[in-house]
Design a protein around this motif. Structure first.
Motif, short mmCIF file in Angstrom:
data_model
loop_
_atom_site.label_atom_id
_atom_site.label_comp_id
_atom_site.label_asym_id
_atom_site.label_seq_id
_atom_site.Cartn_x
_atom_site.Cartn_y
_atom_site.Cartn_z
N ASN A 276 0.85 -1.19 0.00
CA ASN A 276 0.00 0.00 0.00
C ASN A 276 0.89 1.24 0.00
OD1 ASN A 276 -1.60 2.27 1.52
ND2 ASN A 276 -3.14 0.85 0.74
N ALA A 277 0.84 2.00 -1.09
CA ALA A 277 1.71 3.16 -1.25
C ALA A 277 1.41 4.26 -0.22
CB ALA A 277 1.57 3.73 -2.66
N GLN A 278 0.13 4.47 0.11
CA GLN A 278 -0.22 5.53 1.05
C GLN A 278 0.31 5.23 2.45
OE1 GLN A 278 -1.85 8.53 0.25
NE2 GLN A 278 -1.06 8.99 2.28
N LEU A 279 0.23 3.97 2.85
CA LEU A 279 0.75 3.58 4.15
C LEU A 279 2.26 3.83 4.22
CD1 LEU A 279 0.00 2.18 6.87
CD2 LEU A 279 0.68 0.03 5.80
N GLU A 280 2.95 3.56 3.13
CA GLU A 280 4.39 3.80 3.07
C GLU A 280 4.70 5.29 3.17
OE1 GLU A 280 7.94 3.12 -0.20
OE2 GLU A 280 6.35 1.62 -0.03
#
Length: 319
Positions: free
Chosen positions: A80-84
């Motif tokens: 998950n890019a947003q979590l990163e």
């Protein structure tokens, strides 16, 4: 420390250790617990579901070199890019501490010893408890996810199991759920097709772990030299633990053995093979050996390999 003698009987006893049934049970149970916990957690947190996570063994579990003092270490990769991005945001240390303290106080009752309940009843209570914690997609990080996952896992484990959390690492000790003297460590990490990325607060960023490169190099070595490679991993893991009191970094050790010439692995007598390999490593400058995690770096340059050089030299000098 006095030098110790390595005998043929000792080497063969190490190689004969078989933990396959034990590890099969561990993998089955931890996958089941995580599946139930993640499914319940997904009702609150949009960043996680059973389809975007991957449980990856990262230590001796990969190479079948598990020995008596090994633990079970996994990466739980979340794609998950947003979590990163949220995890990478710079936050005020004191404010972050107060937020975590506030969470710990509000959730304190969740971690007290509870009476046994039916699975369905526990799941309903779990969903209700998780729904009370506000989810802000713009601020939610891997650290928040680790706290929520710990809460969710508590309801799918027996009351005798101990779960502890440090940053994004969940540690589990549970005789009833997993077997006596079992230690399981799960690191929550970012994951994509290329690599796993572990966030280090000290480094203020992600450390990239290339599991694919590691597996590729191990597979090539196994194809060239056969099962003696895994047997030597077992031997070195056991001896290193007895000298230093903890297990070696597996990427470091695997890099060492991948650098050993293939012909030195030849032979049916594993004791004689071990003597050839140890004599080669004792005279070689191991700090210049290539890392199997990043082929552009040596093991001293690659942070994933840890800092095992002094302790391996200590082992070599004692034999």
């Amino acid at each position: 420390m006095a030098k110790f003698k390595i005998t043929s009987d000792l080497v063969n006893s190490i190689v004969k250790q078989d933990h396959s049934k034990y590890l099969k049970n561990i993998n089955k149970n931890i996958n089941q617990v995580l599946a139930l916990s993640i499914d319940a957690l997904s009702k609150k947190v949009s960043y996680i579901n059973v389809k975007n996570v991957l449980l990856q063994p990262v230590n001796e579990l990969i190479t079948n070199s598990f020995v008596d003092n090994s633990g079970c270490v996994y990466f739980l990769g979340i794609d998950n890019a947003q979590l990163e991005l949220n995890t990478m945001k710079k936050t005020n240390i004191w404010r972050n501490f107060k937020e975590r303290l506030k969470y710990a106080w509000s959730a304190r009752k969740l971690f007290k010893r509870r009476r046994r309940r039916s699975r369905r009843k526990r799941e309903l209570q779990q969903i209700e408890e998780l729904s009370k914690v506000k989810f802000d997609p713009s601020k939610y990080s891997i650290y928040n996810l680790a706290e929520d996952l710990q809460t969710s896992m508590c309801n799918n484990l027996s009351e005798t199991t101990i779960l502890s959390l440090k940053d994004s690492k969940i540690s589990i000790i549970g005789k009833e759920d997993f077997g006596s003297n079992t230690e399981i460590t799960i690191y929550l990490v970012s994951h994509n097709e290329q690599s796993f990325k572990y966030f280090s607060a000290n480094k203020r960023g992600f450390i990239e772990v290339n599991i694919n490169s590691r597996l590729e190099q191990i597979s090539l070595k196994l194809n060239d030299v056969g099962d003696n490679f895994n047997k030597l991993l077992k031997i070195f893991n056991t001896l290193y633990y007895n000298v230093n009191g903890h297990m070696p970094n597996q990427v470091y050790l695997e890099s060492l053995l991948c650098a050993v010439p293939n012909e030195l692995f030849d032979g049916m007598d594993i004791y004689k093979v071990f003597l050839k390999v140890i004599n080669f490593l004792k005279v070689k400058s191991i700090r210049n050996i290539q890392s199997i995690n990043d082929m552009t770096k040596n093991i001293n340059e690659d942070i994933v390999c840890g800092n095992c050089g002094i302790e391996f030299n200590k082992l070599f000098n004692l034999i």
